[in-house]
Scaffold this motif. Structure first.
Motif, PDB file in Angstrom:
ATOM      1  N   ASP A   1      68.012  44.928  76.611  1.00 29.01           N
ATOM      2  CA  ASP A   1      69.287  44.290  76.256  1.00 29.01           C
ATOM      3  C   ASP A   1      69.801  43.406  77.381  1.00 29.01           C
ATOM      4  OD1 ASP A   1      69.293  45.548  73.786  1.00 29.01           O
ATOM      5  OD2 ASP A   1      70.676  47.141  74.417  1.00 29.01           O
ATOM      6  N   ARG A   2      69.774  43.932  78.596  1.00 30.44           N
ATOM      7  CA  ARG A   2      70.284  43.158  79.746  1.00 30.44           C
ATOM      8  C   ARG A   2      69.408  41.945  80.018  1.00 30.44           C
ATOM      9  NH1 ARG A   2      71.715  48.132  83.509  1.00 30.44           N
ATOM     10  NH2 ARG A   2      69.624  47.635  84.235  1.00 30.44           N
ATOM     11  N   TRP A   3      68.099  42.085  79.849  1.00 29.46           N
ATOM     12  CA  TRP A   3      67.201  40.944  80.024  1.00 29.46           C
ATOM     13  C   TRP A   3      67.540  39.854  79.016  1.00 29.46           C
ATOM     14  CZ3 TRP A   3      64.002  38.503  83.107  1.00 29.46           C
ATOM     15  CH2 TRP A   3      63.124  37.561  82.570  1.00 29.46           C
ATOM     16  N   GLU A   4      67.734  40.248  77.756  1.00 28.46           N
ATOM     17  CA  GLU A   4      68.040  39.275  76.701  1.00 28.46           C
ATOM     18  C   GLU A   4      69.393  38.586  76.940  1.00 28.46           C
ATOM     19  OE1 GLU A   4      65.948  38.311  74.376  1.00 28.46           O
ATOM     20  OE2 GLU A   4      64.438  39.792  74.885  1.00 28.46           O
ATOM     21  N   LEU A   5      70.355  39.320  77.460  1.00 25.40           N
ATOM     22  CA  LEU A   5      71.700  38.768  77.679  1.00 25.40           C
ATOM     23  C   LEU A   5      71.842  38.010  78.993  1.00 25.40           C
ATOM     24  CD1 LEU A   5      73.923  41.739  76.464  1.00 25.40           C
ATOM     25  CD2 LEU A   5      73.598  39.526  75.331  1.00 25.40           C
ATOM     26  N   LYS A   6      71.209  38.519  80.061  1.00 22.39           N
ATOM     27  CA  LYS A   6      71.480  37.993  81.394  1.00 22.39           C
ATOM     28  C   LYS A   6      70.264  37.455  82.127  1.00 22.39           C
ATOM     29  CE  LYS A   6      75.216  41.312  82.031  1.00 22.39           C
ATOM     30  NZ  LYS A   6      75.733  42.377  82.897  1.00 22.39           N
ATOM     31  N   GLY A   7      69.085  37.595  81.561  1.00 22.82           N
ATOM     32  CA  GLY A   7      67.885  37.139  82.265  1.00 22.82           C
ATOM     33  C   GLY A   7      67.701  37.890  83.568  1.00 22.82           C
ATOM     34  N   TRP A   8      67.411  37.150  84.640  1.00 21.51           N
ATOM     35  CA  TRP A   8      67.152  37.782  85.944  1.00 21.51           C
ATOM     36  C   TRP A   8      68.331  38.622  86.412  1.00 21.51           C
ATOM     37  CZ3 TRP A   8      62.284  37.696  86.490  1.00 21.51           C
ATOM     38  CH2 TRP A   8      61.539  36.573  86.122  1.00 21.51           C
ATOM     39  N   TRP A   9      69.541  38.199  86.112  1.00 24.47           N
ATOM     40  CA  TRP A   9      70.727  38.961  86.537  1.00 24.47           C
ATOM     41  C   TRP A   9      70.754  40.333  85.889  1.00 24.47           C
ATOM     42  CZ3 TRP A   9      72.954  37.564  90.751  1.00 24.47           C
ATOM     43  CH2 TRP A   9      72.961  36.217  91.106  1.00 24.47           C
ATOM     44  N   GLY A  10      70.036  40.499  84.799  1.00 24.67           N
ATOM     45  CA  GLY A  10      69.975  41.781  84.125  1.00 24.67           C
ATOM     46  C   GLY A  10      69.257  42.858  84.913  1.00 24.67           C
ATOM     47  N   PHE A  11      68.563  42.467  85.984  1.00 23.45           N
ATOM     48  CA  PHE A  11      67.889  43.457  86.817  1.00 23.45           C
ATOM     49  C   PHE A  11      68.828  44.125  87.815  1.00 23.45           C
ATOM     50  CE2 PHE A  11      63.897  40.996  85.818  1.00 23.45           C
ATOM     51  CZ  PHE A  11      63.326  42.004  85.066  1.00 23.45           C
ATOM     52  N   MET A  12      70.043  43.607  87.945  1.00 24.10           N
ATOM     53  CA  MET A  12      71.013  44.247  88.840  1.00 24.10           C
ATOM     54  C   MET A  12      71.334  45.632  88.291  1.00 24.10           C
ATOM     55  SD  MET A  12      73.621  41.268  90.051  1.00 24.10           S
ATOM     56  CE  MET A  12      74.353  41.054  88.458  1.00 24.10           C
ATOM     57  N   THR A  13      71.605  46.580  89.171  1.00 21.46           N
ATOM     58  CA  THR A  13      71.826  47.947  88.721  1.00 21.46           C
ATOM     59  C   THR A  13      73.234  48.196  88.222  1.00 21.46           C
ATOM     60  OG1 THR A  13      72.261  48.633  90.976  1.00 21.46           O
ATOM     61  CG2 THR A  13      70.016  48.915  90.166  1.00 21.46           C
ATOM     62  N   CYS A  14      74.215  47.535  88.783  1.00 16.32           N
ATOM     63  CA  CYS A  14      75.578  47.672  88.278  1.00 16.32           C
ATOM     64  C   CYS A  14      76.399  46.485  88.755  1.00 16.32           C
ATOM     65  CB  CYS A  14      76.213  48.997  88.717  1.00 16.32           C
ATOM     66  SG  CYS A  14      76.399  49.178  90.484  1.00 16.32           S
ATOM     67  N   LEU A  15      77.575  46.332  88.204  1.00 12.38           N
ATOM     68  CA  LEU A  15      78.434  45.197  88.510  1.00 12.38           C
ATOM     69  C   LEU A  15      78.655  45.072  90.014  1.00 12.38           C
ATOM     70  CD1 LEU A  15      80.065  42.970  87.215  1.00 12.38           C
ATOM     71  CD2 LEU A  15      82.010  44.507  87.162  1.00 12.38           C
ATOM     72  N   GLY A  16      78.331  43.927  90.564  1.00 11.01           N
ATOM     73  CA  GLY A  16      78.556  43.671  91.969  1.00 11.01           C
ATOM     74  C   GLY A  16      77.431  44.104  92.887  1.00 11.01           C
TER      75      GLY A  16
END
Length: 91
Positions: free
Chosen positions: A62-77
């Motif tokens: 889901d995070r990959w589809e929504l955010k691409g590379w940023w989806g690999f971050m573990t949590c906000l910030g």
């Protein structure tokens, strides 16, 4: 069933490089999950291969589809160290 969308060759190569060489384990693991999902592996298969919660595999896609590379971050910030072999992306 949920699968990652087809991945362009350039992105697949970068994911492969990330899976092999990234210094942060969770980035390597998530890159592998996205590549396997794009190849048709189901959430249940990812769960078994990667030894993670079923929900975790689903969330990564889901995070990959929504955010691409940023989806690999573990949590906000929270951002993992940048991978330096290629300037195309950061994890």
């Amino acid at each position: 069933m949920k699968f990652a969308q087809p991945i362009p060759e350039e992105v697949r190569e970068t994911l492969q490089e990330m899976y092999i060489n990234h210094p942060v384990f969770h980035c390597r693991q998530r890159a592998q999950a996205i590549m396997l999902s794009a190849r048709g592996f189901t959430i249940s298969q990812l769960w078994a291969i990667l030894d993670v919660r079923r929900d975790a595999s689903s969330e990564w896609i889901d995070r990959w589809e929504l955010k691409g590379w940023w989806g690999f971050m573990t949590c906000l910030g929270q951002v993992a160290p940048a991978f330096t072999l290629t300037p195309k992306w950061r994890c």
